[in-house]
Design a protein around this motif. Structure first.
Motif, PDB file in Angstrom:
ATOM      1  N   SER A   9      -1.935  -4.938   1.982  1.00 22.41           N
ATOM      2  CA  SER A   9      -2.229  -3.931   3.026  1.00 22.41           C
ATOM      3  C   SER A   9      -1.251  -4.030   4.177  1.00 22.41           C
ATOM      4  O   SER A   9      -0.430  -4.928   4.239  1.00 22.41           O
ATOM      5  CB  SER A   9      -3.648  -4.110   3.524  1.00 22.41           C
ATOM      6  OG  SER A   9      -3.821  -5.417   4.011  1.00 22.41           O
ATOM      7  N   LYS A  37      -3.545   1.309  -3.597  1.00 23.06           N
ATOM      8  CA  LYS A  37      -4.382   0.880  -2.484  1.00 23.06           C
ATOM      9  C   LYS A  37      -4.799  -0.570  -2.714  1.00 23.06           C
ATOM     10  O   LYS A  37      -4.840  -1.025  -3.860  1.00 23.06           O
ATOM     11  CB  LYS A  37      -5.621   1.773  -2.404  1.00 23.06           C
ATOM     12  CG  LYS A  37      -5.304   3.252  -2.303  1.00 23.06           C
ATOM     13  CD  LYS A  37      -6.571   4.093  -2.349  1.00 23.06           C
ATOM     14  CE  LYS A  37      -6.231   5.580  -2.272  1.00 23.06           C
ATOM     15  NZ  LYS A  37      -7.446   6.421  -2.277  1.00 23.06           N
ATOM     16  N   THR A  68       0.833  -1.198   0.000  1.00 22.35           N
ATOM     17  CA  THR A  68       0.000   0.000   0.000  1.00 22.35           C
ATOM     18  C   THR A  68       0.873   1.256   0.000  1.00 22.35           C
ATOM     19  O   THR A  68       1.849   1.336   0.748  1.00 22.35           O
ATOM     20  CB  THR A  68      -0.924   0.017   1.214  1.00 22.35           C
ATOM     21  OG1 THR A  68      -1.828  -1.097   1.124  1.00 22.35           O
ATOM     22  CG2 THR A  68      -1.740   1.291   1.276  1.00 22.35           C
TER      23      THR A  68
END
Length: 114
Positions: free
Chosen positions: A114, A85, A13
């Protein structure tokens, strides 16, 4: 018409990736080209398109983070992706429209952890 993508991969991320698409079989300079993506949960959606004159268009979800560009000398369209993202995770497809139909590459996987 052949569209061949490269440059996908795994990134954290906030990271960046650059996708490249090499096109052949068309008069590259007078065609719009672009990028679509498809995740396992969603239908294929437009990400960014660049017209023959070089005008870019972006989906709302990537505007300000992704940049599409073209190199008519190399018959290549690029997608620079920044601030990635987890929701950007998808297979990314190169696209063009020629002879009254859509053409797609085989896709390249982009995975954002993430």
């Amino acid at each position: 018409v052949q569209l061949v993508e490269s440059g996908g991969g795994l990134v954290q991320t906030g990271g960046s990736l650059r996708l490249s698409c090499a096109a052949s079989g068309i008069v590259f300079s007078d065609k719009s080209l672009g990028w679509y993506r498809q995740s396992s949960e969603n239908t294929r959606e437009s990400v960014a398109v660049v017209t023959s004159s070089g005008t870019p268009y972006y989906s709302h979800s990537v505007k300000g983070r992704f940049t599409v560009s073209r190199d008519n000398a190399e018959n290549t369209v690029l997608l620079q992706m920044s601030d990635l993202k987890p929701e950007d995770t998808a297979v990314y497809y190169c696209w063009t429209y020629y002879d009254n139909r859509d053409y797609w590459g085989n896709g390249t996987q982009v995975t954002v952890s993430s």
